[in-house]
Scaffold this active site. Structure first.
Site, PDB file in Angstrom:
ATOM      1  N   GLU A   1     -14.555   0.149   5.426  1.00 18.09           N
ATOM      2  CA  GLU A   1     -14.822   0.910   6.651  1.00 18.09           C
ATOM      3  C   GLU A   1     -15.464   2.252   6.359  1.00 18.09           C
ATOM      4  OE1 GLU A   1     -12.453   1.657  10.789  1.00 18.09           O
ATOM      5  OE2 GLU A   1     -11.359   2.112   8.950  1.00 18.09           O
TER       6      GLU A   1
ATOM      7  N   LYS B   1      -3.490   5.409   8.652  1.00 17.86           N
ATOM      8  CA  LYS B   1      -3.307   4.407   7.578  1.00 17.86           C
ATOM      9  C   LYS B   1      -4.040   4.830   6.308  1.00 17.86           C
ATOM     10  CE  LYS B   1      -4.998   0.929   9.915  1.00 17.86           C
ATOM     11  NZ  LYS B   1      -5.238   1.596  11.223  1.00 17.86           N
TER      12      LYS B   1
ATOM     13  N   LYS C   1       9.661  -5.106   6.811  1.00 18.57           N
ATOM     14  CA  LYS C   1      10.020  -6.173   5.881  1.00 18.57           C
ATOM     15  C   LYS C   1      10.020  -5.593   4.486  1.00 18.57           C
ATOM     16  CE  LYS C   1       8.613 -10.581   3.830  1.00 18.57           C
ATOM     17  NZ  LYS C   1       7.579 -11.622   3.724  1.00 18.57           N
TER      18      LYS C   1
END
Length: 489
Positions: free
Chosen positions: A243, A219, A435
């Protein structure tokens, strides 16, 4: 005797009177004024506030607004005498001859109200700041909320875009698309990949984009590629990392934009002397990139919103990236985690609209992906914590790498000739558009290069694992870094 203050309270009494008078002599004025002055607090004088309350009540109930009906409504509210009776109402109608300038006057009244609001809440915040018992985090949160209230008022009263103007804008966009000879014209921010640009035309202003995957799927690498491709072209990008440290992100960005392996940059160092010269050349090339990173760990949505607004004002960022959504919090929500995530996703969508930029938020997927059989391709129901993420997002992208699960990618897995061709060229990862509010769902194929932790587009000849020329003269470490005393600084 009180000393005279240097500044006077912001107000426009004469224009308040003109607006109220216009409302009572011309019903057409109400449609414009009510869109601008949404609350009676916009008026400074208490008498004017009470009159406006009566006018608002008539307007919302669809009743006629004139001198007689306003007087009657004030009498019903028991406030007619407080405002000065019928005589005062009559005097207001004599202040204006028509409602021609009602909208203009209303905007000035609104400006004065906003100034008063800012003065008031800044005084309150200042008083709390001097109070030793005040928690500074709560103070900042309160300041942000009060500021947002004012900002919401300023966004009110915007004129509706006519369908004619919207059609003209659409025509310009179609002309832009048609004028490009390549097959991926951009009408938004570059996604970093030819294949995904074809689906989206780029990430568009005000879009909330969710990029989701299981841990280890890439990601951060994918979104950093998006950031790098934009800053290379001078497009400012802000990254909030909850992170990774700025050191880790910088190493990954360098690995993405050069032919260095991430392992070299973070673990082993360079095995050849000439690599230092190469790195120095890349450093000089990349140091002008308008990339801004916040790795402070402030994970509350209010802090992130404030940082994004600061970046927008200071650097004019055109893309915001947040890594990642499940590490964010919202201290204003006192419910369960699902309610908190719902609030966060709504505020991110609102932030995208307010700053007029795309916002990309990375998201984890639930463990249900791992436990089910089959290909383990993610679906929308795998989004963790809340269905609100799916609801608020304009685009939801999933990253799926079959080899992660020991599954070999095959040409026969795909229907289109273009996808089969990508597999032949070495594509081994799917970007699934689950989507897409502006288009259709589908799948783009990319190649994951593990030792460099980056995705490349196998159809884009400019996007390869080794596209940086490494044939540079060999120099000493001192020459590479330009500091005889400390060559590694």
């Amino acid at each position: 005797m009180k000393p005279e203050t240097k500044y006077q309270t912001p107000k426009a009494i004469d224009l308040e009177e003109a607006v109220l008078g216009a409302l009572m002599i011309d019903v057409k004025a109400a449609d414009e004024v009510m869109q601008i002055l949404k609350t009676s607090d916009c008026f400074y004088k208490p008498q004017h506030q009470k009159i406006y309350v009566a006018i608002q009540d008539l307007y919302t109930k669809g009743q006629s607004i004139d001198l007689l009906t306003v007087s009657k409504r004030l009498r019903e509210f028991g406030t007619l005498d407080e405002v000065g009776g019928d005589y005062f109402l009559i005097q207001l109608t004599k202040k204006v001859s028509s409602s021609a300038h009602a909208e203009y006057h209303s905007r000035i009244v609104l400006q004065q109200y906003l100034k008063r609001s800012i003065v008031m809440f800044n005084s309150q915040i200042s008083a709390l700041a001097y109070d030793e018992s005040t928690d500074v985090v709560e103070l900042i949160d309160r300041w942000q909320k009060e500021f947002d209230k004012v900002a919401e008022i300023t966004s009110g009263g915007r004129k509706t875009v006519s369908f004619s103007d919207a059609l003209e804008h659409l025509k310009e966009e179609v002309q832009h698309l048609s004028s490009h000879s390549d097959d991926s014209p951009l009408v938004g921010v570059d996604t970093g990949f030819l294949r995904t640009n074809r689906y989206t035309g780029g990430y568009r202003k005000q879009d909330l984009v969710i990029i989701a995957a299981r841990p280890g799927m890439g990601k951060t690498s994918k979104v950093l590629k998006t950031a790098v491709e934009n800053v290379k072209n001078g497009v400012p990008v802000g990254v909030v990392s909850l992170e990774m440290s700025v050191h880790q992100l910088t190493a990954r960005a360098v690995a993405i934009d050069t032919n260095f392996h991430l392992k070299q940059l973070l673990k082993t160092g360079f095995e050849k002397q000439e690599y230092f010269t190469t790195y120095s050349a890349h450093q000089n090339r990349m140091k002008g990139y308008p990339l801004f990173i916040d790795d402070s760990g402030n994970n509350d949505i209010t802090d992130i919103v404030m940082q994004a607004k600061l970046w927008k004002r200071t650097y004019g960022i055109e893309l915001l990236i947040i890594d990642y959504l499940q590490l964010m919090g919202d201290r204003t929500v006192k419910g369960n985690r699902e309610a908190e995530i719902s609030s966060i996703s709504r505020r991110l969508k609102r932030l995208a609209k307010e700053l007029d930029i795309p916002v990309i938020a990375l998201s984890q997927l639930s463990r249900s992906v791992e436990t089910r059989g089959g290909s383990k391709r993610p679906v929308l129901s795998d989004l963790r914590d809340s269905g609100a993420i799916e609801q608020d997002a304009d685009i939801v992208e999933f990253i799926y790498r079959p080899d992660y699960y020991g599954i070999e990618i095959q040409e026969e897995d795909y229907d289109s000739a273009a996808q089969k061709h990508c597999v032949q060229l070495g594509a081994n990862a799917e970007i699934i558009f689950a989507k897409y509010r502006g288009g259709s769902v589908g799948t783009a194929l990319l190649k994951w290069v593990g030792d460099k932790t980056k995705f490349i587009d196998v159809e884009d000849h400019n996007d390869t694992a080794e596209y940086i020329d490494n044939k540079v003269p060999v120099g000493s470490l001192d020459e590479a870094f330009g500091d005889d005393d400390n060559p590694f600084v």
